[in-house]
Write a protein that holds these residues in place. Structure first.
Motif, PDB file in Angstrom:
ATOM      1  N   ALA A   1      33.966   9.280  -2.116  1.00 38.04           N
ATOM      2  CA  ALA A   1      34.166  10.307  -3.146  1.00 38.04           C
ATOM      3  C   ALA A   1      34.647   9.683  -4.452  1.00 38.04           C
ATOM      4  N   ALA A   2      35.581   8.760  -4.355  1.00 40.04           N
ATOM      5  CA  ALA A   2      36.133   8.124  -5.558  1.00 40.04           C
ATOM      6  C   ALA A   2      35.080   7.318  -6.297  1.00 40.04           C
ATOM      7  N   SER A   3      34.213   6.629  -5.570  1.00 39.72           N
ATOM      8  CA  SER A   3      33.257   5.719  -6.209  1.00 39.72           C
ATOM      9  C   SER A   3      32.227   6.458  -7.060  1.00 39.72           C
ATOM     10  N   LYS A   4      32.004   7.726  -6.792  1.00 35.54           N
ATOM     11  CA  LYS A   4      31.039   8.504  -7.576  1.00 35.54           C
ATOM     12  C   LYS A   4      31.478   8.647  -9.029  1.00 35.54           C
ATOM     13  N   GLU A   5      32.776   8.549  -9.260  1.00 38.22           N
ATOM     14  CA  GLU A   5      33.293   8.781 -10.602  1.00 38.22           C
ATOM     15  C   GLU A   5      33.800   7.506 -11.272  1.00 38.22           C
ATOM     16  N   LEU A   6      33.573   6.363 -10.651  1.00 35.21           N
ATOM     17  CA  LEU A   6      34.089   5.108 -11.201  1.00 35.21           C
ATOM     18  C   LEU A   6      32.993   4.330 -11.916  1.00 35.21           C
ATOM     19  N   SER A   7      33.381   3.658 -12.976  1.00 38.09           N
ATOM     20  CA  SER A   7      32.449   2.773 -13.681  1.00 38.09           C
ATOM     21  C   SER A   7      32.196   1.535 -12.822  1.00 38.09           C
ATOM     22  N   GLU A   8      31.189   0.773 -13.204  1.00 37.16           N
ATOM     23  CA  GLU A   8      30.894  -0.469 -12.478  1.00 37.16           C
ATOM     24  C   GLU A   8      32.085  -1.420 -12.546  1.00 37.16           C
ATOM     25  N   GLU A   9      32.733  -1.471 -13.702  1.00 35.85           N
ATOM     26  CA  GLU A   9      33.912  -2.319 -13.868  1.00 35.85           C
ATOM     27  C   GLU A   9      35.054  -1.871 -12.958  1.00 35.85           C
ATOM     28  N   SER A  10      35.256  -0.559 -12.835  1.00 33.49           N
ATOM     29  CA  SER A  10      36.307  -0.036 -11.953  1.00 33.49           C
ATOM     30  C   SER A  10      35.987  -0.322 -10.489  1.00 33.49           C
ATOM     31  N   LEU A  11      34.698  -0.228 -10.129  1.00 35.52           N
ATOM     32  CA  LEU A  11      34.300  -0.546  -8.753  1.00 35.52           C
ATOM     33  C   LEU A  11      34.585  -2.012  -8.441  1.00 35.52           C
ATOM     34  N   GLU A  12      34.263  -2.894  -9.379  1.00 27.91           N
ATOM     35  CA  GLU A  12      34.539  -4.306  -9.171  1.00 27.91           C
ATOM     36  C   GLU A  12      36.036  -4.552  -9.024  1.00 27.91           C
ATOM     37  N   ASN A  13      36.842  -3.802  -9.761  1.00 31.88           N
ATOM     38  CA  ASN A  13      38.296  -3.894  -9.649  1.00 31.88           C
ATOM     39  C   ASN A  13      38.764  -3.456  -8.255  1.00 31.88           C
ATOM     40  N   ILE A  14      38.159  -2.408  -7.733  1.00 28.00           N
ATOM     41  CA  ILE A  14      38.479  -1.941  -6.366  1.00 28.00           C
ATOM     42  C   ILE A  14      38.168  -3.054  -5.365  1.00 28.00           C
ATOM     43  N   PHE A  15      37.003  -3.674  -5.499  1.00 30.70           N
ATOM     44  CA  PHE A  15      36.624  -4.746  -4.575  1.00 30.70           C
ATOM     45  C   PHE A  15      37.565  -5.936  -4.684  1.00 30.70           C
ATOM     46  N   THR A  16      38.015  -6.244  -5.881  1.00 33.26           N
ATOM     47  CA  THR A  16      38.987  -7.332  -6.065  1.00 33.26           C
ATOM     48  C   THR A  16      40.302  -6.984  -5.365  1.00 33.26           C
ATOM     49  N   GLN A  17      40.737  -5.740  -5.489  1.00 31.85           N
ATOM     50  CA  GLN A  17      41.964  -5.310  -4.819  1.00 31.85           C
ATOM     51  C   GLN A  17      41.820  -5.411  -3.300  1.00 31.85           C
ATOM     52  N   LEU A  18      40.676  -4.967  -2.785  1.00 29.87           N
ATOM     53  CA  LEU A  18      40.434  -5.056  -1.337  1.00 29.87           C
ATOM     54  C   LEU A  18      40.431  -6.513  -0.879  1.00 29.87           C
ATOM     55  N   LYS A  19      39.773  -7.370  -1.634  1.00 26.89           N
ATOM     56  CA  LYS A  19      39.735  -8.796  -1.282  1.00 26.89           C
ATOM     57  C   LYS A  19      41.148  -9.363  -1.217  1.00 26.89           C
ATOM     58  N   ASP A  20      41.981  -9.046  -2.204  1.00 28.99           N
ATOM     59  CA  ASP A  20      43.365  -9.529  -2.208  1.00 28.99           C
ATOM     60  C   ASP A  20      44.147  -9.001  -1.004  1.00 28.99           C
ATOM     61  N   MET A  21      43.962  -7.728  -0.676  1.00 33.80           N
ATOM     62  CA  MET A  21      44.659  -7.139   0.473  1.00 33.80           C
ATOM     63  C   MET A  21      44.254  -7.818   1.776  1.00 33.80           C
ATOM     64  N   LEU A  22      42.961  -8.048   1.917  1.00 34.93           N
ATOM     65  CA  LEU A  22      42.468  -8.656   3.153  1.00 34.93           C
ATOM     66  C   LEU A  22      42.858 -10.124   3.251  1.00 34.93           C
ATOM     67  N   GLU A  23      42.909 -10.813   2.129  1.00 36.63           N
ATOM     68  CA  GLU A  23      43.399 -12.191   2.147  1.00 36.63           C
ATOM     69  C   GLU A  23      44.871 -12.233   2.546  1.00 36.63           C
ATOM     70  N   GLU A  24      45.626 -11.226   2.127  1.00 38.16           N
ATOM     71  CA  GLU A  24      47.031 -11.147   2.526  1.00 38.16           C
ATOM     72  C   GLU A  24      47.155 -10.939   4.038  1.00 38.16           C
ATOM     73  N   LEU A  25      46.290 -10.111   4.605  1.00 34.33           N
ATOM     74  CA  LEU A  25      46.285  -9.939   6.065  1.00 34.33           C
ATOM     75  C   LEU A  25      45.953 -11.259   6.760  1.00 34.33           C
ATOM     76  N   ARG A  26      44.944 -11.973   6.248  1.00 34.56           N
ATOM     77  CA  ARG A  26      44.541 -13.250   6.848  1.00 34.56           C
ATOM     78  C   ARG A  26      45.643 -14.295   6.762  1.00 34.56           C
ATOM     79  N   ALA A  27      46.519 -14.152   5.784  1.00 32.35           N
ATOM     80  CA  ALA A  27      47.596 -15.131   5.603  1.00 32.35           C
ATOM     81  C   ALA A  27      48.751 -14.913   6.574  1.00 32.35           C
ATOM     82  N   LEU A  28      48.768 -13.782   7.277  1.00 27.07           N
ATOM     83  CA  LEU A  28      49.826 -13.563   8.262  1.00 27.07           C
ATOM     84  C   LEU A  28      49.760 -14.659   9.321  1.00 27.07           C
TER      85      LEU A  28
END
Length: 192
Positions: free
Chosen positions: A11-38
């Protein structure tokens, strides 16, 4: 535990710009890297976050919980119902048998230690508010799994969401050989 104000990624992605979507993916990547670092506890196998059994509704068995497993190889044996490919007979398509042999050889090989994994990264489990990831929900599948499990679970668990599959490489390291291994396993012993 708290209630998180946000909407699912679809639902959120329908209203986000391409730049905002890329920002979401960067945030997800950082979160998942933090999980991998445990850091896993010593001698960790494939198990829940508290060292117990696992749950994944995509792994079809008569019992809903399974494991824990001392090694990744033991986990793989369970997933293929302890099958030794050399005992398979009456396969109509020779390539199917070759795929199973390749899968088993990869599964039985050496693996790096397990990593902490959410286990159910589908777009509806990612909550977004004002262009920010505010939560990952539905952690019941989480635990210590092989390093590829996050990617293959997201890939194989979303067979109807091909657009989502096309986005996975933006926040998860791709594992194409492991996807092939998992699709072979699922074709023979499971979910698809």
């Amino acid at each position: 535990m708290e209630r998180i104000q946000g909407v699912g990624f679809p639902a959120a992605s329908k209203e986000l710009s391409e730049e905002s979507l890329e920002n979401i993916f960067t945030q997800l990547k950082d979160m998942l890297e933090e999980l991998r670092a445990l850091q896993p506890p010593p001698d960790i196998g494939v198990e829940s976050c508290v060292g117990g059994s696992l749950y994944d509704s995509r792994i079809l068995r008569k019992v809903s919980r399974f494991g824990p497993f001392k090694t990744i190889q033991e986990f793989h044996l369970y997933l293929r119902e302890y099958c030794d490919p050399s005992t398979i007979q009456n396969v109509e398509i020779a390539q199917d048998l070759e795929d199973v042999k390749d899968m088993a050889a990869k599964q039985d090989g050496p693996w790096p230690p397990p990593v902490f994994t959410h286990g159910d990264l589908n777009p509806y489990n990612i909550l977004v508010r004002e262009g920010q990831v505010v939560g990952l929900i539905d952690w019941e599948f989480s635990g210590w799994y092989p390093h590829y499990w996050e990617y293959t679970s997201a890939w194989c668990g979303n067979i109807l969401r091909t657009g989502w599959r096309d986005q996975l490489h933006k926040f998860l390291d791709p594992f194409p050989e492991e996807v092939k291994m998992e699709t072979t396993r699922q074709r023979w012993w499971g979910e698809i």
